[in-house]
Enzyme design. Structure first.
Site, PDB file in Angstrom:
ATOM      1  N   SER A 120       0.942  -1.149   0.034  1.00 23.72           N
ATOM      2  CA  SER A 120       0.131  -0.025  -0.118  1.00 23.72           C
ATOM      3  C   SER A 120       0.999   1.204  -0.048  1.00 23.72           C
ATOM      4  O   SER A 120       0.161   2.327   0.063  1.00 23.72           O
ATOM      5  CB  SER A 120      -0.795  -0.075   1.331  1.00 23.72           C
ATOM      6  OG  SER A 120       0.013  -0.031   2.257  1.00 23.72           O
ATOM      7  N   HIS A 141      -3.219  -3.435  -5.400  1.00 22.88           N
ATOM      8  CA  HIS A 141      -3.388  -3.226  -3.960  1.00 22.88           C
ATOM      9  C   HIS A 141      -4.719  -3.288  -3.455  1.00 22.88           C
ATOM     10  O   HIS A 141      -5.725  -2.607  -4.015  1.00 22.88           O
ATOM     11  CB  HIS A 141      -2.946  -1.772  -3.654  1.00 22.88           C
ATOM     12  CG  HIS A 141      -2.958  -1.381  -2.186  1.00 22.88           C
ATOM     13  ND1 HIS A 141      -3.418  -0.356  -1.889  1.00 22.88           N
ATOM     14  CD2 HIS A 141      -3.096  -2.131  -1.057  1.00 22.88           C
ATOM     15  CE1 HIS A 141      -3.727  -0.127  -0.634  1.00 22.88           C
ATOM     16  NE2 HIS A 141      -3.520  -1.480  -0.060  1.00 22.88           N
ATOM     17  N   GLU A 153      -6.458  -1.018  -6.212  1.00 21.57           N
ATOM     18  CA  GLU A 153      -5.651   0.100  -6.954  1.00 21.57           C
ATOM     19  C   GLU A 153      -4.695  -0.670  -7.703  1.00 21.57           C
ATOM     20  O   GLU A 153      -3.814  -1.209  -7.127  1.00 21.57           O
ATOM     21  CB  GLU A 153      -5.102   0.945  -5.678  1.00 21.57           C
ATOM     22  CG  GLU A 153      -5.901   1.860  -5.001  1.00 21.57           C
ATOM     23  CD  GLU A 153      -5.400   2.743  -3.973  1.00 21.57           C
ATOM     24  OE1 GLU A 153      -5.893   3.765  -3.568  1.00 21.57           O
ATOM     25  OE2 GLU A 153      -4.380   2.281  -3.227  1.00 21.57           O
ATOM     26  N   ASN A 192      -5.590   5.250   0.747  1.00 21.87           N
ATOM     27  CA  ASN A 192      -4.878   5.298   1.980  1.00 21.87           C
ATOM     28  C   ASN A 192      -4.611   7.018   2.187  1.00 21.87           C
ATOM     29  O   ASN A 192      -4.494   7.299   3.283  1.00 21.87           O
ATOM     30  CB  ASN A 192      -3.688   4.557   1.948  1.00 21.87           C
ATOM     31  CG  ASN A 192      -3.994   3.136   2.519  1.00 21.87           C
ATOM     32  OD1 ASN A 192      -4.983   3.023   2.713  1.00 21.87           O
ATOM     33  ND2 ASN A 192      -3.031   2.339   2.188  1.00 21.87           N
TER      34      ASN A 192
HETATM   35  N1  CAA Z   1     -12.661 -10.718   6.409  1.00 26.43           N
HETATM   36  C1  CAA Z   1     -13.838 -11.394   5.809  1.00 26.43           C
HETATM   37  N2  CAA Z   1     -15.153 -11.016   5.563  1.00 26.43           N
HETATM   38  C2  CAA Z   1     -15.518 -10.196   6.623  1.00 26.43           C
HETATM   39  C3  CAA Z   1     -14.629  -9.727   7.888  1.00 26.43           C
HETATM   40  C4  CAA Z   1     -13.304 -10.088   7.582  1.00 26.43           C
HETATM   41  N3  CAA Z   1     -12.486  -9.775   8.550  1.00 26.43           N
HETATM   42  N4  CAA Z   1     -15.515  -8.849   8.428  1.00 26.43           N
HETATM   43  C5  CAA Z   1     -16.710  -8.857   8.010  1.00 26.43           C
HETATM   44  N5  CAA Z   1     -16.741  -9.831   6.743  1.00 26.43           N
HETATM   45  C6  CAA Z   1     -17.739  -9.758   6.055  1.00 26.43           C
HETATM   46  C7  CAA Z   1     -18.941 -10.442   6.796  1.00 26.43           C
HETATM   47  O1  CAA Z   1     -18.906 -11.985   6.833  1.00 26.43           O
HETATM   48  C8  CAA Z   1     -20.218 -10.224   6.121  1.00 26.43           C
HETATM   49  O2  CAA Z   1     -20.279 -10.812   4.736  1.00 26.43           O
HETATM   50  P1  CAA Z   1     -21.675 -11.312   4.328  1.00 26.43           P
HETATM   51  O3  CAA Z   1     -22.523  -9.704   3.827  1.00 26.43           O
HETATM   52  O4  CAA Z   1     -21.441 -12.278   3.367  1.00 26.43           O
HETATM   53  O5  CAA Z   1     -22.604 -11.854   5.384  1.00 26.43           O
HETATM   54  C9  CAA Z   1     -19.826  -8.706   5.576  1.00 26.43           C
HETATM   55  O6  CAA Z   1     -18.422  -8.600   5.624  1.00 26.43           O
HETATM   56  C10 CAA Z   1     -20.621  -7.665   6.484  1.00 26.43           C
HETATM   57  O7  CAA Z   1     -19.913  -7.927   7.843  1.00 26.43           O
HETATM   58  P2  CAA Z   1     -20.848  -7.762   9.068  1.00 26.43           P
HETATM   59  O8  CAA Z   1     -22.230  -7.540   8.651  1.00 26.43           O
HETATM   60  O9  CAA Z   1     -20.137  -8.391  10.173  1.00 26.43           O
HETATM   61  O10 CAA Z   1     -20.140  -6.073   9.376  1.00 26.43           O
HETATM   62  P3  CAA Z   1     -20.260  -4.975   8.790  1.00 26.43           P
HETATM   63  O11 CAA Z   1     -21.424  -4.620   7.920  1.00 26.43           O
HETATM   64  O12 CAA Z   1     -19.814  -3.891   9.892  1.00 26.43           O
HETATM   65  O13 CAA Z   1     -19.216  -4.844   7.633  1.00 26.43           O
HETATM   66  C11 CAA Z   1     -16.882  -4.647   7.188  1.00 26.43           C
HETATM   67  C12 CAA Z   1     -17.563  -5.242   8.285  1.00 26.43           C
HETATM   68  C13 CAA Z   1     -17.068  -5.128   5.807  1.00 26.43           C
HETATM   69  C14 CAA Z   1     -15.457  -4.954   7.945  1.00 26.43           C
HETATM   70  C15 CAA Z   1     -17.250  -3.119   7.309  1.00 26.43           C
HETATM   71  O14 CAA Z   1     -17.291  -2.559   8.739  1.00 26.43           O
HETATM   72  C16 CAA Z   1     -16.369  -1.989   6.543  1.00 26.43           C
HETATM   73  O15 CAA Z   1     -16.642  -2.004   5.388  1.00 26.43           O
HETATM   74  N6  CAA Z   1     -15.360  -1.226   7.119  1.00 26.43           N
HETATM   75  C17 CAA Z   1     -14.322  -0.617   6.656  1.00 26.43           C
HETATM   76  C18 CAA Z   1     -13.236  -1.309   6.092  1.00 26.43           C
HETATM   77  C19 CAA Z   1     -12.312  -0.421   5.468  1.00 26.43           C
HETATM   78  O16 CAA Z   1     -12.133   0.807   5.351  1.00 26.43           O
HETATM   79  N7  CAA Z   1     -11.149  -0.931   4.925  1.00 26.43           N
HETATM   80  C20 CAA Z   1     -10.067  -0.390   4.088  1.00 26.43           C
HETATM   81  C21 CAA Z   1      -9.027  -0.455   4.971  1.00 26.43           C
HETATM   82  S1  CAA Z   1      -7.725   0.263   4.556  1.00 26.43           S
HETATM   83  C22 CAA Z   1      -6.730  -0.742   3.716  1.00 26.43           C
HETATM   84  O17 CAA Z   1      -7.029  -1.984   3.855  1.00 26.43           O
HETATM   85  C23 CAA Z   1      -5.599  -0.396   3.207  1.00 26.43           C
HETATM   86  C24 CAA Z   1      -4.157  -0.721   3.450  1.00 26.43           C
HETATM   87  O18 CAA Z   1      -3.437  -0.753   2.567  1.00 26.43           O
HETATM   88  C25 CAA Z   1      -3.773  -0.827   4.950  1.00 26.43           C
END
Ligand code: CAA
Length: 286
Positions: A120, A141, A153, A192
Site C-alpha cells: 500500500s 493493492h 488500486e 490510503n
Molecule cells: N474478513 C472477511 N469478511 C468479513 C470480515 C473479515 N475480517 N469482517 C466482516 N466480513 C464480512 C461478513 O462475513 C459479512 O459477509 P456477508 O455480507 O456475506 O454476510 C460482511 O463482511 C459484513 O459483515 P458484518 O455484517 O459482520 O459487519 P459490517 O457490515 O460492519 O461490515 C466491514 C464489516 C466490511 C469490515 C465494514 O465494517 C467495513 O467496510 N469497514 C471499513 C473497512 C475499510 O475501510 N477497509 C479499508 C481498510 S484500508 C486498507 O485495507 C488499506 C491498507 O493498505 C492498509
C-alpha cells in the site's frame, strides 16, 4: 493475457483472503509463506469464512468446494511460482524483504508472468529493478478485508507496460472487484491518502483531549456514515501495519510530519497491534 494460475506470497490477513478471492474467481491459486504455522492458520480461517458464506446462503456448497479445491498452500516459493501467470506479493511492508522476494520470483516464474505487489506504500518501481522484467511489474493493492472490499488500486510505475496494466485491470474485474488505475506512484496512492488524512485528524483530536477515541469513532459512523470509525479501522488493518506504513513513508519523504503519531507508536511498542493480538485501541475476545 489470460491469467489462470496465481501465486500469492504471504499468508497474513491480506495474502490469505486475496488467495481465496482468486480461487473463488476461478483461478488455480497457491498461497506461499515461509511459516507453516501461518499457512495452517490461514487455511483454517478461510475454510471457516467459506463455511459461513455457505451457511448464510451466499455461496453454493459446490462452488465453495470447487474454490477450496483450486486453493493450495506451500512453504516453497519455487513450487508455487513454477506455473504462475501472475504473482501477488503480500509479504511484510519492508523493502529489503520485498526486493529479495521479487529477485527470487524473477528466477522462479515463467518469463511471461506478471509480478505484482499488494504493497500500500511502496511503489513497484522500488522492486521492479530487482527483476529482469520491470515492464511486467506493478502494484495490485487490495483492501482489508479483501474478500469484502471492492476496490483494487492498480498502480503503474513509469516502466510498467500497457499490456501489464490492461491484464491486471481485467483480472481484478473478473474477480468481482472494481479496479482503479493510479498513474503516478505517490506514497499511499489514493485510498490510503484519504484514509490517512482522516486518521491523522482523529489522532490529533484524541491526543489533544478533544474527545475520547470511542466518541470520535461514533462521530465518524453516525455523522459521516463511515462503516467504521478511524480507531476501529486501525485495529482492523493492524497498528503494526499503520506504523510501518508511516515509517516507510517517512523514509521516502524525510518529512517529520510523516512519522507515526506518538499515540500510535506507543501502542505499537507495547505490541498492541489491534484485532490480530486481541488488543489495540479496543480489546477483542478471540
Ligand atoms: N474478513 C472477511 N469478511 C468479513 C470480515 C473479515 N475480517 N469482517 C466482516 N466480513 C464480512 C461478513 O462475513 C459479512 O459477509 P456477508 O455480507 O456475506 O454476510 C460482511 O463482511 C459484513 O459483515 P458484518 O455484517 O459482520 O459487519 P459490517 O457490515 O460492519 O461490515 C466491514 C464489516 C466490511 C469490515 C465494514 O465494517 C467495513 O467496510 N469497514 C471499513 C473497512 C475499510 O475501510 N477497509 C479499508 C481498510 S484500508 C486498507 O485495507 C488499506 C491498507 O493498505 C492498509
Amino acid at each position: 493475457m489470460d491469467i489462470k494460475n496465481i501465486l500469492v506470497v504471504g499468508s497474513g490477513a491480506m495474502g490469505s483472503q486475496i488467495g481465496l478471492v482468486a480461487a473463488l474467481g476461478g483461478c488455480t491459486t497457491t498461497v506461499q509463506d515461509i511459516s507453516a504455522e501461518s499457512l495452517a492458520a490461514a487455511r483454517e480461517q478461510l475454510s471457516g469464512r467459506v463455511d459461513s458464506s455457505v451457511a448464510k446462503g451466499r455461496l453454493p456448497r459446490g462452488d465453495a468446494d470447487a474454490a477450496l479445491a483450486r486453493l493450495s498452500f506451500t512453504t516453497s516459493l519455487e513450487e508455487g511460482a513454477a506455473n504462475a501467470d501472475l504473482v501477488i506479493e503480500a509479504a511484510t511492508e519492508k523493502l529489503d524483504i520485498k526486493r529479495s522476494i521479487f529477485a527470487a520470483l524473477d528466477q522462479a516464474t515463467p518469463a511471461h508472468a506478471i509480478l505484482a505487489t499488494n504493497s500500500s506504500t511502496l511503489g513497484s518501481s522500488k522492486v521492479a529493478d530487482a527483476t529482469g522484467r520491470p515492464g511486467k511489474v506493478c502494484n495490485m493493492h487490495f483492501f482489508n478485508p479483501a474478500l469484502v472490499m471492492k476496490c483494487v488500486e492498480v498502480v503503474r510505475h513509469p516502466g510498467t507496460s500497457q499490456d501489464t496494466v490492461d491484464t491486471v485491470m481485467a483480472l481484478a474485474r473478473s474477480l468481482g472487484k472494481a479496479p482503479v488505475l493510479i498513474n503516478k506512484e505517490v506514497p499511499g496512492f489514493v485510498a490510503n491518502r484519504l484514509m490517512g488524512a482522516i486518521r491523522d485528524e482523529a489522532l490529533r483530536l484524541y491526543a489533544d483531549g478533544v474527545a475520547g477515541f470511542e466518541d470520535i469513532d461514533t462521530a465518524a459512523k453516525t455523522a459521516l456514515g463511515h462503516p467504521m470509525g478511524p480507531f476501529e479501522l486501525m485495529d482492523l488493518v493492524g497498528l503494526d501495519v499503520s506504523y510501518l506504513i508511516r515509517q516507510a513513508t517517512h523514509a521516502e519523504t524525510g518529512d517529520p510530519a510523516d512519522l507515526p503519531h506518538p499515540a500510535l507508536a506507543a501502542l505499537y511498542e507495547e505490541g498492541r497491534y489491534g484485532r490480530k493480538t486481541g488488543k489495540g485501541w479496543y480489546s477483542y475476545d478471540h
